[in-house]
Write an enzyme that holds these catalytic residues in place. Structure first.
Site, PDB file in Angstrom:
ATOM      1  N   CYS A 119       0.667  -3.398  -1.512  1.00 21.85           N
ATOM      2  CA  CYS A 119       1.227  -4.738  -1.647  1.00 21.85           C
ATOM      3  C   CYS A 119       0.242  -5.786  -1.133  1.00 21.85           C
ATOM      4  O   CYS A 119       0.014  -6.815  -1.778  1.00 21.85           O
ATOM      5  CB  CYS A 119       2.546  -4.825  -0.884  1.00 21.85           C
ATOM      6  SG  CYS A 119       3.434  -6.383  -1.129  1.00 21.85           S
ATOM      7  N   CYS A 120      -0.349  -5.528   0.039  1.00 20.86           N
ATOM      8  CA  CYS A 120      -1.349  -6.454   0.580  1.00 20.86           C
ATOM      9  C   CYS A 120      -2.559  -6.557  -0.333  1.00 20.86           C
ATOM     10  O   CYS A 120      -3.131  -7.637  -0.506  1.00 20.86           O
ATOM     11  CB  CYS A 120      -1.796  -5.998   1.972  1.00 20.86           C
ATOM     12  SG  CYS A 120      -0.597  -6.275   3.287  1.00 20.86           S
ATOM     13  N   CYS A 201       3.936 -12.081   6.043  1.00 19.86           N
ATOM     14  CA  CYS A 201       4.965 -12.168   5.011  1.00 19.86           C
ATOM     15  C   CYS A 201       6.342 -11.898   5.626  1.00 19.86           C
ATOM     16  O   CYS A 201       6.469 -11.112   6.568  1.00 19.86           O
ATOM     17  CB  CYS A 201       4.682 -11.156   3.907  1.00 19.86           C
ATOM     18  SG  CYS A 201       3.181 -11.510   2.969  1.00 19.86           S
ATOM     19  N   CYS A 204       7.689  -8.227   6.146  1.00 21.22           N
ATOM     20  CA  CYS A 204       6.900  -7.339   7.001  1.00 21.22           C
ATOM     21  C   CYS A 204       6.618  -7.928   8.383  1.00 21.22           C
ATOM     22  O   CYS A 204       5.742  -7.437   9.103  1.00 21.22           O
ATOM     23  CB  CYS A 204       5.577  -6.990   6.313  1.00 21.22           C
ATOM     24  SG  CYS A 204       5.781  -6.153   4.715  1.00 21.22           S
ATOM     25  N   CYS A 227      -3.854  -6.773   7.386  1.00 24.75           N
ATOM     26  CA  CYS A 227      -3.322  -6.994   6.042  1.00 24.75           C
ATOM     27  C   CYS A 227      -4.216  -6.451   4.940  1.00 24.75           C
ATOM     28  O   CYS A 227      -3.766  -6.231   3.821  1.00 24.75           O
ATOM     29  CB  CYS A 227      -3.100  -8.486   5.805  1.00 24.75           C
ATOM     30  SG  CYS A 227      -4.623  -9.454   5.783  1.00 24.75           S
TER      31      CYS A 227
END
Length: 243
Positions: A119-120, A201, A204, A227
């Site tokens: 995702c990062c 985010c 998270c 990240c």
């Protein structure tokens, strides 16, 4: 003939600026030919306003790259606009993954649950790399006191294969950050007062309890600590450690 490898350039710059204060490192670095074209990358997070204020004083037109992961807290987006306007930053560039990239890789917005690294990579690393490919160096707000892999940071560090990173605040203490904010009457991120000393985010990031490390709320319950924008080729890039 001068050996101009990336490591040697970083070492040369660290020697050149070893006795300079953070503001002078920043002031001189943005015009140093050994660095080339430079941008600041800012999360507009809990402590970002310090470096943003310094930039507003020494180079208000410097490119400021803000990564909008499209999963940030609404407070962060509001704070970004507020700070940019208040400090007179004239070249803030908002970076996002394309709609096509998100639709292909994370169509339902749940990738952070199954693979936070992926995702990062999708929402931060790839979009940032796309923009940073046009720069020779970038400025970060990382500091040694944040611990972990950051505890050995120098002012300048190599980012293979061709870029350098500049960490003007690397030697600052936590108290220095707070004092600078107070002395310059800088606006605080609204989530700091709610127990978020480090802000990423929304899915998270969680509040931090008294006595915990300030980054304990980032990816809580996992071994993830960064990240991804501070990784090169899948590994953490550390400052040089003395033998």
């Amino acid at each position: 003939m001068l050996d101009d490898t990336l490591d040697n350039r970083a070492e040369r710059l660290n020697q050149r600026y070893r006795h300079h204060a953070a503001s002078e490192v920043l002031r001189r670095a943005v015009n140093d030919p050994d660095l080339g074209r430079v941008a600041l990358v800012s999360s507009f997070g809990a402590e970002s306003v310090v470096l943003l204020h310094m930039v507003s004083v020494v180079a208000p037109g410097l490119p400021v790259l803000f990564i909008d992961t499209q999963m940030l807290f609404p407070e962060t987006l509001d704070y970004q606009r507020e700070v940019a306007a208040q400090l007179g930053l004239t070249n803030v560039q908002v970076i996002r993954a394309s709609q096509q990239e998100v639709a292909l890789t994370d169509p339902d917005g749940t990738l952070h649950r199954t693979s936070p690294d992926a995702c990062c990579n999708l929402r931060k690393t790839v979009p940032l790399e796309r923009v940073l490919s046009g720069y020779d160096a970038w400025i970060t707000g990382r500091k040694r006191f944040q611990g972990g892999e950051r505890s050995v940071l120098e002012f300048f560090e190599p980012e293979p294969p061709t870029r350098l990173r500049v960490n003007p605040l690397s030697h600052w203490r936590a108290e220095d950050v707070q004092e600078y904010m107070v002395e310059n009457n800088l606006p605080r991120h609204p989530l700091v007062a709610k127990g978020y000393p480090s802000i990423g985010c929304a899915p998270c990031t969680s509040p931090v309890k008294p006595g915990e490390d300030q980054r304990a709320g980032r990816w809580r319950g996992s071994e993830k600590t960064e990240c991804g924008i501070h990784f090169i080729g899948g590994r953490m890039v550390r400052g040089k450690v003395s033998a």
